[in-house]
Design an enzyme around this catalytic site. Sequence first.
Site, PDB file in Angstrom:
ATOM      1  N   ASP A 190       0.868  -1.180   0.000  1.00 19.20           N
ATOM      2  CA  ASP A 190       0.000   0.000   0.000  1.00 19.20           C
ATOM      3  C   ASP A 190       0.905   1.230   0.000  1.00 19.20           C
ATOM      4  O   ASP A 190       1.517   1.550   1.018  1.00 19.20           O
ATOM      5  CB  ASP A 190      -0.896  -0.040   1.232  1.00 19.20           C
ATOM      6  CG  ASP A 190      -1.688   1.234   1.467  1.00 19.20           C
ATOM      7  OD1 ASP A 190      -1.808   2.045   0.536  1.00 19.20           O
ATOM      8  OD2 ASP A 190      -2.161   1.427   2.602  1.00 19.20           O
ATOM      9  N   GLU A 224      -0.774  10.726   0.902  1.00 16.98           N
ATOM     10  CA  GLU A 224      -2.072  10.096   1.100  1.00 16.98           C
ATOM     11  C   GLU A 224      -2.190   9.502   2.493  1.00 16.98           C
ATOM     12  O   GLU A 224      -3.250   9.572   3.122  1.00 16.98           O
ATOM     13  CB  GLU A 224      -2.282   9.004   0.047  1.00 16.98           C
ATOM     14  CG  GLU A 224      -3.716   8.445   0.007  1.00 16.98           C
ATOM     15  CD  GLU A 224      -3.973   7.334   1.024  1.00 16.98           C
ATOM     16  OE1 GLU A 224      -5.151   7.064   1.320  1.00 16.98           O
ATOM     17  OE2 GLU A 224      -2.990   6.748   1.536  1.00 16.98           O
ATOM     18  N   GLU A 225      -1.108   8.934   3.016  1.00 19.54           N
ATOM     19  CA  GLU A 225      -1.176   8.255   4.303  1.00 19.54           C
ATOM     20  C   GLU A 225      -1.451   9.218   5.462  1.00 19.54           C
ATOM     21  O   GLU A 225      -1.855   8.779   6.540  1.00 19.54           O
ATOM     22  CB  GLU A 225       0.115   7.473   4.571  1.00 19.54           C
ATOM     23  CG  GLU A 225       0.342   6.290   3.635  1.00 19.54           C
ATOM     24  CD  GLU A 225      -0.668   5.164   3.813  1.00 19.54           C
ATOM     25  OE1 GLU A 225      -1.569   5.296   4.678  1.00 19.54           O
ATOM     26  OE2 GLU A 225      -0.575   4.163   3.093  1.00 19.54           O
ATOM     27  N   ASP A 245      -5.633   1.972  -5.133  1.00 16.93           N
ATOM     28  CA  ASP A 245      -5.125   1.772  -3.777  1.00 16.93           C
ATOM     29  C   ASP A 245      -5.400   0.340  -3.359  1.00 16.93           C
ATOM     30  O   ASP A 245      -5.849  -0.480  -4.169  1.00 16.93           O
ATOM     31  CB  ASP A 245      -5.774   2.776  -2.817  1.00 16.93           C
ATOM     32  CG  ASP A 245      -4.827   3.245  -1.715  1.00 16.93           C
ATOM     33  OD1 ASP A 245      -4.066   2.408  -1.209  1.00 16.93           O
ATOM     34  OD2 ASP A 245      -4.863   4.434  -1.362  1.00 16.93           O
ATOM     35  N   HIS A 325      -1.729  -2.372   6.124  1.00 20.37           N
ATOM     36  CA  HIS A 325      -1.021  -1.563   7.113  1.00 20.37           C
ATOM     37  C   HIS A 325      -0.279  -2.418   8.136  1.00 20.37           C
ATOM     38  O   HIS A 325       0.063  -1.936   9.219  1.00 20.37           O
ATOM     39  CB  HIS A 325      -1.963  -0.571   7.814  1.00 20.37           C
ATOM     40  CG  HIS A 325      -2.279   0.617   6.968  1.00 20.37           C
ATOM     41  ND1 HIS A 325      -2.737   1.796   7.492  1.00 20.37           N
ATOM     42  CD2 HIS A 325      -2.183   0.825   5.636  1.00 20.37           C
ATOM     43  CE1 HIS A 325      -2.930   2.674   6.510  1.00 20.37           C
ATOM     44  NE2 HIS A 325      -2.597   2.090   5.365  1.00 20.37           N
TER      45      HIS A 325
END
Length: 382
Positions: A190, A224-225, A245, A325
């Site tokens: 990711d 983005e995170e 994504d 994650h």
Amino acid sequence: MTKLPDIDAEYLKETLAHLLSIPSPSGYTDIAARWVTEELDRLGIETELTRRGAIRARIAGRASQPARGIIAHIDTLGAIVREVKENGRLALAPIGHWSSRFAEGARATIFSDAGSFRGTILPLKASGHVYADDIDTQPVSWKQVELRVDMPIYSREDAERAQLGIGDIVAIDPQPEFFDNGFIVSRHLDDKAGAAALLAAIKALKEADAEPPVDTIFLFSISEEVGVGASSLLTHDIASMVAVDNGAVAPGQGSKETGVTIAMGDMTGPFDFHLTRKLIGLCEEHDIRHQRDHFEHYRSDNASAVEGGADVRTALITFGLDASHGYERTHIDAPFSVARLIAAYALSSVTIKRDAEELGGLEGFPDQPTKAARGSKGRRAD
């Protein structure tokens, strides 16, 4: 039916492996932005960078409007030093939203003013020979871990002499493994698998000398995170945007590690009705394995774009990712299918021509189905 250009699976894997080798937690993305820009230049794509390093790359179409945007992000999770402790170890705060459970035991690189250092993220009680059963009962929290630097550092003064300090960025080792059966296991898939799929689709379009019906702008965001990836990245001519994504694979979810997963909605609400169903139709037309999903605890670059004021239709296509994650896993079939859908979308005809104008009347404005499905009519209760 438009024939799709062939996606180079080996290029996709090699690109993913190279992206994974570049540390790029949010706030430390310059090296990754430089590499992606150079790769786009090598593919013959005109690029431009924002001040902070987000990337725009355009393939001109037969018409300029309504332009399409396709976006992936090259920033990852990480950590930042929040305190230099008395024992010389470093207290951390997360970059992005991820559990310290997945940080415990991770090897990492610390980027300081003096250069880079190596270290390990450990729980405060790391040795069973010392703490016995307490190692199993200590809480899971970022305040319960610390970074041990692989230097003779045993006090705050030692750390300060080494020029380690608050604000130093910590990148977590990805530890990628590519298996012959197609599975890929690594941290930071990711969204580096999404970025690799985007680059593979661009390569296929260029090598086939394919001309999209309208300008297609490929975007690579760098934050983005932390929730702001596309907030200032879109150009005003982009009328619709497809984000690429990860799709969370877990019980109760529709995502799979194969094919492409079409997200119907996330914590920000449903995605655009017409654009989402167009993508499903393209999967059916081109025999791209696909499934649908909805993500309750999830947001993407679409959210930051809309919250930043962009009036765009949004959709989300994903590669299924197990343990997102965390220590993540997918199958090469998923980003490969995503790349095929990106190419199909870029070459597809414009469905809502009115989108070329920011404002207009009802002429050309789309409808949503309201007619009752066959066999579903009921009687109204009086």
